[in-house]
Design an enzyme around this catalytic site. Structure first.
Site, PDB file in Angstrom:
ATOM      1  CB  SER A  56      11.717   5.420  -0.899  1.00 50.13           C
ATOM      2  OG  SER A  56      11.152   5.145   0.258  1.00 50.13           O
ATOM      3  CB  SER A  57       6.366   5.038   1.137  1.00 53.70           C
ATOM      4  OG  SER A  57       6.930   3.906   1.069  1.00 53.70           O
ATOM      5  CG  ASP A  80      12.505  -2.512  -2.041  1.00 50.51           C
ATOM      6  OD1 ASP A  80      13.122  -1.704  -1.399  1.00 50.51           O
ATOM      7  OD2 ASP A  80      11.431  -2.052  -2.403  1.00 50.51           O
ATOM      8  CG  LEU A 118      -0.643   1.643  -3.976  1.00 47.33           C
ATOM      9  CD1 LEU A 118      -1.575   1.220  -5.026  1.00 47.33           C
ATOM     10  CD2 LEU A 118       0.437   0.649  -3.658  1.00 47.33           C
ATOM     11  N   GLY A 157       0.736  -1.037   0.023  1.00 48.66           N
ATOM     12  CA  GLY A 157      -0.116   0.083   0.003  1.00 48.66           C
ATOM     13  C   GLY A 157       0.853   1.327  -0.138  1.00 48.66           C
ATOM     14  CD  GLU A 173      16.007  -3.225 -12.509  1.00 49.12           C
ATOM     15  OE1 GLU A 173      16.494  -1.769 -12.633  1.00 49.12           O
ATOM     16  OE2 GLU A 173      16.124  -4.116 -13.536  1.00 49.12           O
ATOM     17  N   GLY A 209       6.323   5.057  -7.765  1.00 50.07           N
ATOM     18  CA  GLY A 209       7.209   3.893  -8.388  1.00 50.07           C
ATOM     19  C   GLY A 209       6.104   2.635  -8.504  1.00 50.07           C
ATOM     20  CG  HIS A 210       3.791   1.324  -5.171  1.00 49.70           C
ATOM     21  ND1 HIS A 210       3.876   2.148  -4.321  1.00 49.70           N
ATOM     22  CD2 HIS A 210       4.297   0.201  -4.944  1.00 49.70           C
ATOM     23  CE1 HIS A 210       4.482   1.844  -3.320  1.00 49.70           C
ATOM     24  NE2 HIS A 210       4.824   0.523  -3.588  1.00 49.70           N
ATOM     25  CB  VAL A 214       9.983   5.513 -10.765  1.00 47.52           C
ATOM     26  CG1 VAL A 214       9.366   6.632 -10.818  1.00 47.52           C
ATOM     27  CG2 VAL A 214       9.404   4.340 -11.563  1.00 47.52           C
TER      28      VAL A 214
HETATM   29  O1  PAF Z   1       8.072  -4.364  -1.897  1.00 49.62           O
HETATM   30  C1  PAF Z   1       6.773  -4.731  -0.853  1.00 49.62           C
HETATM   31  O2  PAF Z   1       6.176  -3.631  -0.843  1.00 49.62           O
HETATM   32  C2  PAF Z   1       6.755  -5.792   0.085  1.00 49.62           C
HETATM   33  O3  PAF Z   1       8.170  -6.452   0.331  1.00 49.62           O
HETATM   34  C3  PAF Z   1       5.984  -7.258  -0.648  1.00 49.62           C
HETATM   35  C4  PAF Z   1       6.706  -7.562  -1.916  1.00 49.62           C
HETATM   36  C5  PAF Z   1       4.724  -6.484  -1.228  1.00 49.62           C
HETATM   37  C6  PAF Z   1       5.890  -8.145   0.110  1.00 49.62           C
HETATM   38  O4  PAF Z   1       5.332  -7.776   1.292  1.00 49.62           O
END
Ligand code: PAF
Length: 587
Positions: free
Chosen positions: A472-473, A437, A317, A315, A435, A320-321, A463
């Site tokens: 990043s959040s 993470d 979001l 969540g 990428e 990047g998401h 991004v």
């Molecule tokens: O990257 C994330 O947001 C989390 O580590 C994931 C992959 C959703 C697993 O909880």
């Protein structure tokens, strides 16, 4: 490594130069069309002419042809004849707006579509940028480009009219943007015919007349053009619907199929790619909390012949998401986003409690990025009453143990366990991970390979904010001074990459260069700066081929990570800096 020079440092040229450099190409010169370009094709694999269309032929004629260099233009409308003197020619037209070089640099690598023609190098460049290609031959270029202009420029011009008319009613454009976005989502999900609503489609002439009475006369031609287009679409839809109903009744009579499948290819599958259109998606965004329901919905989609994209998230979001969901939407028929703050991957209860949660906002973001399903289970749905008591968990040895794994014990066991569960529920799909993470991505890839999980993992480029900070959040927790200091992470990676590309083969020295950049920033406390093999995450004894540079540091109370790839065989890439500072009036 592909070597590239460009002529035309306008928005498109600079966006492409930076995106190609980011993707590992060796970007050499970026010339203006007023420079001496005679030798521009010498010594490079590709010369891109990124000038305005009207100048391409003249510029191409001034460049001395080289037998092995492919000369590429970026025009959507022109054929290859404008590059006539050159033996190897191609065109590469990105189907994406490039409002600035900074935005363009990211967008060009976000899984977009490129129209290509001519030498196969154009499709290869699109591939280097992680793009999809459509081949558009010379005879179709003008129609192709007209469609592209209507989709982008005319749409924007229409919004300009919306703004003027809204202002005359004392309102801001902002109030209408959500409406426009939802309409576009409906177009993507349902197709233009089914998405059309409003008085022109209903034949409500009284309302249309009321509009005309109030509009400024200067707005009338544009308004009438819109009404005419809406009427045409409504008529086409009516014709299509009656044909579909006839077909359905016939099919039903012959095969006993139910009338629920209004459009079928006769084999029970829904109308899939007739006319090249993607299958229709569910009109309504579904939000499910039940694991069984999530699983069932995706099973049904696959049974209907649709491919599934999965974007696992916790969540909150952000851009990047959104890039992940948009990439999934471009590549899959149905996209599901999971929103689950996974307690197993937190080793600090306060951190878990403080994690931002706003499901309504996440659902809105996921929907507008193209998802049609959100799976947001409560903790007990995933783990029963006591998550800590799970008897079976997944541990990925090696890749999950150092770096982030060292500073957050148990974190990757939590990640791999929840991701394995999400994959078990979702079934066969393509799953999208950032990428940013990088270690998480490596852990998930390893787990999927080792356990033969039928999921294709797609890693998507990080991004970044315009100034280079990885999205990043956690960035929102940085104070202004810390926000500036945080840029040291990206600077350190750039310094490490330059060092590798200039020929440094000793990982210890590359690490020292990156660390020096981090420690030079007083507000930054480095945790690590390393050079690793991209799949095993082990530190090599010598830097050879592609490596990944990873950094982690605390800035104030916020721990940040970032990474970048570097290629040991790369030639000098410091020219990229030149690309970014160049400005020009061209394309
Ligand atoms: O990257 C994330 O947001 C989390 O580590 C994931 C992959 C959703 C697993 O909880």
């Amino acid at each position: 490594m592909t070597t590239v020079s460009l002529i035309g440092p306008g928005r498109a040229g600079r966006s492409l130069a930076a995106a190609l450099a980011d993707a590992g190409c060796d970007v050499r010169d970026v010339l203006t069309r007023h420079d001496d370009v005679t030798s521009a094709a010498r010594g490079v694999d590709v010369l891109v002419i990124a000038t305005p269309d009207a100048a391409i032929a003249e510029v191409a004629a001034r460049v001395r042809p080289e037998p092995d260099t492919v000369v590429v233009h970026l025009s959507g409308a022109l054929g290859l004849d404008v590059l006539a003197p050159h033996p190897r020619r191609a065109s590469l037209h990105p189907l994406v707006p490039l409002p600035s070089a900074e935005v363009g640099r990211v967008r060009l690598r976000s899984g977009i579509t490129f129209a290509v023609a001519g030498d196969p190098v154009a499709a290869e460049l699109a591939g280097v940028l992680d793009g999809n290609v459509v081949v558009v031959e010379d005879e179709h270029r003008a129609a192709y480009h007209a469609a592209a202009c209507i989709a982008s420029n005319h749409l924007v011009a229409l919004m300009g009219q919306v703004e003027r008319v809204a202002t005359s009613a004392g309102l801001d454009l902002e109030a209408f943007v959500g409406l426009a976005r939802a309409a576009l989502t409906d177009v993507v999900e349902l197709g233009p015919g089914a998405a059309l609503t409003g008085p022109a489609a209903r034949g409500d002439d009284t309302t249309l007349e009321r509009h005309r009475q109030t509009l400024d006369p200067a707005e009338i031609p544009g308004y009438e053009a819109g009404v005419a287009l809406a009427r045409r679409l409504a008529t086409e839809r009516a014709v299509h619907d009656s044909a579909a109903t006839d077909r359905c009744v016939t099919d039903g009579a012959e095969t006993g199929a139910t009338l629920a499948l209004t459009s079928s290819d006769g084999a029970g599958r829904p109308e899939a790619r007739a006319g090249g259109r993607r299958p229709r998606r569910a009109k309504v965004m579904r939000v499910v909390a039940s694991a069984q329901e999530f699983s069932d919905v995706l099973d049904t989609e696959r049974a209907l012949g649709r491919s599934v994209g999965l974007v696992p998230t916790m969540g909150a979001l952000h851009a990047g998401h959104i890039a992940l969901v948009e990439r999934a939407t471009a590549e899959c028929d149905v996209v599901a986003v999971t929103v689950f703050v996974n307690p197993l991957q937190f080793n600090d209860a306060a951190d878990l409690a403080a994690y931002p949660r706003d499901l309504d906002a996440d659902v809105a973001v996921a929907r507008s990025a193209g998802a049609s399903l959100v799976f947001a289970p409560p903790v007990e749905e995933m783990y029963g009453a006591q998550p800590a008591r799970m008897a079976s968990t997944v541990h990925v040895e090696g890749v999950s143990e150092g770096l982030e794994g060292a500073s957050r014990p148990g974190h990757f066991d939590g990640v791999s366990t929840v991701v394995a569960k999400l994959f078990a529920l979702s079934g066969r799909c393509r799953a999208y991970f950032g990428e940013k993470d990088f270690q998480q991505l490596a852990v998930v890839r390893r787990m999927v390979a080792d356990l033969s999980i039928p999921v294709t993992i797609v890693g998507c480029a990080t991004v970044r904010e315009v100034d280079g900070l990885a999205m990043s959040s956690r960035n929102t927790r940085l104070e202004p001074g810390q926000r500036r200091a945080a840029l040291a992470l990206h600077r350190a990676l750039r310094a490490g990459r330059t060092c590798v590309e200039r020929g440094e083969r000793d990982p210890v020295r590359v690490t020292a260069v990156m660390t020096a950049v981090l420690v030079a920033e007083p507000l930054v406390t480095p945790d690590y700066a390393v050079v690793v093999d991209p799949s095993t995450l082990e530190c090599p004894t010598e830097v050879l081929g592609e490596v990944r540079l990873l950094v982690a540091a605390r800035v104030g109370g916020v721990r940040l990570i970032d990474n970048e790839s570097a290629c040991a065989s790369a030639a000098v890439s410091v020219r990229q800096d030149r690309v970014l500072v160049n400005t020009g009036e061209e394309r």
